[in-house]
Motif scaffolding. Structure first.
Motif, PDB file in Angstrom:
ATOM      1  N   ALA A 493      11.376  27.142 -17.849  1.00 60.27           N
ATOM      2  CA  ALA A 493      10.038  27.135 -17.249  1.00 60.27           C
ATOM      3  C   ALA A 493       9.764  25.856 -16.470  1.00 60.27           C
ATOM      4  O   ALA A 493       8.621  25.593 -16.093  1.00 60.27           O
ATOM      5  CB  ALA A 493       8.984  27.302 -18.338  1.00 60.27           C
ATOM      6  N   ARG A 494      10.810  25.095 -16.219  1.00 61.41           N
ATOM      7  CA  ARG A 494      10.658  23.802 -15.543  1.00 61.41           C
ATOM      8  C   ARG A 494       9.929  23.934 -14.213  1.00 61.41           C
ATOM      9  O   ARG A 494       9.080  23.113 -13.873  1.00 61.41           O
ATOM     10  CB  ARG A 494      12.064  23.213 -15.337  1.00 61.41           C
ATOM     11  N   GLY A 495      10.231  24.987 -13.452  1.00 62.40           N
ATOM     12  CA  GLY A 495       9.590  25.159 -12.154  1.00 62.40           C
ATOM     13  C   GLY A 495       8.140  25.599 -12.241  1.00 62.40           C
ATOM     14  O   GLY A 495       7.377  25.416 -11.290  1.00 62.40           O
ATOM     15  N   VAL A 496       7.746  26.165 -13.376  1.00 56.89           N
ATOM     16  CA  VAL A 496       6.358  26.603 -13.563  1.00 56.89           C
ATOM     17  C   VAL A 496       5.448  25.402 -13.803  1.00 56.89           C
ATOM     18  O   VAL A 496       4.322  25.334 -13.305  1.00 56.89           O
ATOM     19  CB  VAL A 496       6.262  27.596 -14.740  1.00 56.89           C
ATOM     20  N   TYR A 497       5.957  24.439 -14.578  1.00 60.36           N
ATOM     21  CA  TYR A 497       5.158  23.265 -14.949  1.00 60.36           C
ATOM     22  C   TYR A 497       5.352  22.158 -13.918  1.00 60.36           C
ATOM     23  O   TYR A 497       6.113  21.211 -14.109  1.00 60.36           O
ATOM     24  CB  TYR A 497       5.534  22.803 -16.357  1.00 60.36           C
ATOM     25  N   THR A 498       4.651  22.299 -12.796  1.00 62.73           N
ATOM     26  CA  THR A 498       4.677  21.285 -11.755  1.00 62.73           C
ATOM     27  C   THR A 498       3.943  20.032 -12.250  1.00 62.73           C
ATOM     28  O   THR A 498       3.174  20.099 -13.220  1.00 62.73           O
ATOM     29  CB  THR A 498       3.993  21.807 -10.493  1.00 62.73           C
ATOM     30  N   PRO A 499       4.161  18.891 -11.605  1.00 59.76           N
ATOM     31  CA  PRO A 499       3.448  17.681 -12.046  1.00 59.76           C
ATOM     32  C   PRO A 499       1.929  17.866 -12.115  1.00 59.76           C
ATOM     33  O   PRO A 499       1.288  17.385 -13.065  1.00 59.76           O
ATOM     34  CB  PRO A 499       3.850  16.647 -10.989  1.00 59.76           C
ATOM     35  N   ASP A 500       1.347  18.562 -11.142  1.00 63.84           N
ATOM     36  CA  ASP A 500      -0.102  18.781 -11.167  1.00 63.84           C
ATOM     37  C   ASP A 500      -0.522  19.615 -12.369  1.00 63.84           C
ATOM     38  O   ASP A 500      -1.539  19.331 -13.025  1.00 63.84           O
ATOM     39  CB  ASP A 500      -0.555  19.476  -9.875  1.00 63.84           C
ATOM     40  N   ARG A 501       0.252  20.643 -12.671  1.00 64.75           N
ATOM     41  CA  ARG A 501      -0.093  21.498 -13.811  1.00 64.75           C
ATOM     42  C   ARG A 501       0.118  20.781 -15.134  1.00 64.75           C
ATOM     43  O   ARG A 501      -0.634  21.002 -16.090  1.00 64.75           O
ATOM     44  CB  ARG A 501       0.737  22.784 -13.756  1.00 64.75           C
ATOM     45  N   ILE A 502       1.112  19.926 -15.202  1.00 65.76           N
ATOM     46  CA  ILE A 502       1.309  19.141 -16.411  1.00 65.76           C
ATOM     47  C   ILE A 502       0.109  18.231 -16.653  1.00 65.76           C
ATOM     48  O   ILE A 502      -0.396  18.123 -17.780  1.00 65.76           O
ATOM     49  CB  ILE A 502       2.611  18.321 -16.325  1.00 65.76           C
ATOM     50  N   VAL A 503      -0.360  17.578 -15.605  1.00 69.95           N
ATOM     51  CA  VAL A 503      -1.536  16.708 -15.726  1.00 69.95           C
ATOM     52  C   VAL A 503      -2.745  17.508 -16.213  1.00 69.95           C
ATOM     53  O   VAL A 503      -3.483  17.067 -17.100  1.00 69.95           O
ATOM     54  CB  VAL A 503      -1.831  16.018 -14.376  1.00 69.95           C
ATOM     55  N   GLU A 504      -2.949  18.704 -15.654  1.00 73.03           N
ATOM     56  CA  GLU A 504      -4.073  19.547 -16.058  1.00 73.03           C
ATOM     57  C   GLU A 504      -3.926  20.018 -17.501  1.00 73.03           C
ATOM     58  O   GLU A 504      -4.897  20.024 -18.264  1.00 73.03           O
ATOM     59  CB  GLU A 504      -4.189  20.758 -15.125  1.00 73.03           C
ATOM     60  N   ALA A 505      -2.734  20.440 -17.874  1.00 74.16           N
ATOM     61  CA  ALA A 505      -2.506  20.925 -19.234  1.00 74.16           C
ATOM     62  C   ALA A 505      -2.741  19.811 -20.258  1.00 74.16           C
ATOM     63  O   ALA A 505      -3.382  20.034 -21.294  1.00 74.16           O
ATOM     64  CB  ALA A 505      -1.093  21.477 -19.364  1.00 74.16           C
ATOM     65  N   LEU A 506      -2.242  18.624 -19.970  1.00 74.96           N
ATOM     66  CA  LEU A 506      -2.474  17.499 -20.872  1.00 74.96           C
ATOM     67  C   LEU A 506      -3.959  17.170 -20.972  1.00 74.96           C
ATOM     68  O   LEU A 506      -4.487  16.909 -22.059  1.00 74.96           O
ATOM     69  CB  LEU A 506      -1.691  16.276 -20.396  1.00 74.96           C
ATOM     70  N   GLY A 507      -4.634  17.183 -19.849  1.00 69.65           N
ATOM     71  CA  GLY A 507      -6.064  16.908 -19.861  1.00 69.65           C
ATOM     72  C   GLY A 507      -6.840  17.892 -20.710  1.00 69.65           C
ATOM     73  O   GLY A 507      -7.825  17.525 -21.370  1.00 69.65           O
ATOM     74  N   SER A 508      -6.400  19.149 -20.715  1.00 66.59           N
ATOM     75  CA  SER A 508      -7.113  20.173 -21.475  1.00 66.59           C
ATOM     76  C   SER A 508      -6.986  19.994 -22.977  1.00 66.59           C
ATOM     77  O   SER A 508      -7.767  20.571 -23.737  1.00 66.59           O
ATOM     78  CB  SER A 508      -6.623  21.566 -21.072  1.00 66.59           C
ATOM     79  N   VAL A 509      -6.002  19.207 -23.421  1.00 66.91           N
ATOM     80  CA  VAL A 509      -5.864  18.928 -24.852  1.00 66.91           C
ATOM     81  C   VAL A 509      -6.245  17.482 -25.167  1.00 66.91           C
ATOM     82  O   VAL A 509      -5.925  16.958 -26.230  1.00 66.91           O
ATOM     83  CB  VAL A 509      -4.441  19.242 -25.355  1.00 66.91           C
TER      84      VAL A 509
END
Length: 578
Positions: A493-509
């Protein structure tokens, strides 16, 4: 927010929990935290198979909260190469640790007699395992699931006879079809008289902002299941690489003597999917179903009685126990995979060791006196099955040496030029070009999954890359995976979790990071892993690269030793400790 690490001391038969918020705040989770715990817990120069050498498990801040965030990392000192041991497994373990409330697990010491650990939330019991010592890894799970609670939120990890007998590339089976395969974690378990660990939990996970979480979760879930981003992993899975690499002259065959295999179609993902696939399963909290279970039908009676054996397969296993041993039939390859499963051995290392032994016997470097009459020959499945059992039982010096890995075998008997290991770790199934070779040599665990050098070679086959461009791509990927493996996600799933999405996902937790923060962190994590490697004696300047890599045509043509040396020089300039 508590960041709980569970410590278990097998010597003292006691456990306790510490809040290690300090580590998680700086290192995020997963491999970042596990590396720090390993540096804390493992004394410099400790024997990997001594009670002083710890076992560390870690999960990440997104574990069991987002699709494909399914992995657990194990960090240890490797008994195979004597430096950083790091392995990853899917299955249910990460979820079970999350619901038990532990983001890290540290195991110290060694038990006096065979034991297994039962963890249910904060309750930890060290139980007698004498009755299951010696039982194949494939069977132990069936036994423990009958006596341990926690169905649905439970994970059972265990070793086989290979780990008990300290085969240096023994692995740990996780929930039947997943593994901590590489670098010998199973032997570390065995040295501690630790047969298995059962983890289950009843805790819930609190989220600081449920709406923000739902929004990014839905984005990621739709990308995973409603686009083609991960479709290939469900349909045929990684075995799709067999035909692709074969056509590209990148499929290692008969111990890398060739890079294409005349029987590739027989053991290809397409043939397996059409004629042997029984079902697909998923790791906990993943909707893909990338675990392909094959059906092996065999007769066990002259009265035409049959049994069906269910065997998980993927590309690396097909390479190691298929093309690399010249095995031409799916049945033979699946039998060899199952033999490794029963004994609890890493399939990649086992296949590379057997391939070296086959060529050594063919060249007269060893004789059937060493093999005790076992006929090691290409496509000789029965001989290979016998050899696997003897590697575990070690009836003579030859098999005892094979149990220490291909480097030890070539040091003892010769044949270094075709002993296919880099950094002391038997190589994965690619002969694509210089980026793969170089990537294995410099990677933190000498694995194709450190930096995917094979994919850089494949790009170079379409548009040539300079040594500088290949080195920079390797470094960028090494650093990026330090972050991703701290989250801790499936690399599919490396291509699904782009840097922007990683930042958003971390922020949500509740973890606020920028892309720049993560880029800096990735470099720091890589440097910390090398701090452990260098402390334990790793020396990049002494890297031994088998000449076979330079003798067989690759995807990008013949590889020149000078190209690898040039890349090494560039790398030393790029990395301050190189």
């Amino acid at each position: 927010m508590l960041r709980r690490v569970l410590y278990i001391d097998l010597d003292k038969k006691e456990s306790f929990v510490e809040d290690r918020y300090d580590l998680f705040e700086e290192w995020l989770g997963g491999t970042g935290v596990a590396t720090q715990l390993l540096l804390e817990e493992c004394p410099e120069g400790a024997d990997p198979l001594s009670p002083r050498a710890p076992i560390i498990f870690g999960i990440g801040p997104l574990t069991a909260l987002f699709p494909a965030m399914t992995k657990t990392v194990a960090a240890f000192k490797s008994p195979l190469n004597g430096e950083l041991g790091e392995s990853y497994a899917g299955g249910r373990l990460a979820m079970a640790m999350r619901f038990a409330g532990h983001e890290g697990l540290v195991i110290r010491g060694a038990a006096e007699s065979p034991c297994y650990i039962s963890i249910r939330d904060d309750e930890v019991k060290i139980k007698d395992a004498t009755s299951i010592w010696g039982i194949p890894a494939t069977v132990v799970g069936y036994i423990l699931r009958e006596v341990e609670a926690g169905v649905g939120r439970r994970s059972i990890i265990r070793i086989g006879p290979g780990g008990e007998r300290l085969v240096r590339y023994a692995g740990v089976v996780v929930d039947t079809y997943r593994h901590f395969g590489r670098l010998g974690l199973g032997a570390v378990f065995g040295s501690k008289n630790l047969k298995a660990i059962v983890v289950s939990g009843t805790e819930d996970v609190e989220l600081p902002n449920s709406k923000r979480y739902r929004d990014i979760y839905n984005q990621l879930f739709k990308t995973v299941v409603q686009t083609d981003a991960m479709e290939k992993y469900h349909d045929i899975g990684t075995p799709i690489n067999v035909n692709v690499l074969n056509q590209m002259k990148g499929l290692p065959t008969r111990n890398f003597q060739d890079s294409s295999f005349e029987a590739a179609e027989n053991i290809s993902g397409e043939n397996l999917a059409d004629n042997y696939l029984l079902r697909r399963v998923s790791c906990a909290h993943c909707p893909i179903g990338c675990i392909h279970i094959g059906m092996l039908k065999t007769s066990f009676s002259r009265h035409h009685e049959f049994e069906i054996r269910k065997i998980s397969y993927d590309y690396e296993l097909i390479y190691a126990l298929g093309s690399n041993l010249g095995v031409t039939t799916p049945e033979g390859m699946l039998e060899l995979i199952e033999a490794c499963e029963r004994q609890g051995l890493d399939a990649i290392s086992t296949g590379v060791v057997l391939a070296w032994a086959t060529e050594a016997l063919d060249r007269g470097i060893i004789t059937e006196e060493e093999t005790l009459g076992v006929p090691l020959k290409w496509d000789g499945v029965e001989g290979y099955l016998e050899a696997i059992e003897r590697i575990v039982k070690a009836p003579n010096d030859f098999y005892s040496t094979l149990a220490r890995g291909v480097v030890a075998a070539s040091d003892r008997y010769g044949g270094e030029d075709f002993a296919m290991a880099l950094g002391g770790n038997e190589v994965a199934g690619y002969h694509t070009g210089p980026a793969f070779i170089f990537g294995l040599a410099v990677g933190v665990r000498h694995s194709h999954l450190d930096n995917a050098g094979y994919s850089i070679d494949q790009a170079a086959a379409k548009k040539p890359l300079t040594p500088e461009e290949m080195v920079d791509a390797i470094i960028a990927e090494d650093d990026a995976r330090g972050v991703y493996n701290s989250l801790i996600g499936c690399l599919f799933a490396r291509g699904v979790y782009t840097p922007d999405r990683i930042v958003e996902a971390l922020g949500s937790v509740g973890i606020e990071k920028t892309k720049d923060d993560l880029q800096i962190l990735g470099r720091k994590i890589f440097d910390e892993k090398y701090r452990f490697k260098l402390r334990e004696g790793f020396d990049l300047s002494k890297s031994r690269i088998p000449r076979r890599f330079y003798e067989t045509v690759s995807t990008v043509g013949m590889v020149d030793p000078e190209t690898i040396e040039t890349m090494m020089e560039i790398y030393r300039e790029r990395r301050s400790w190189g």
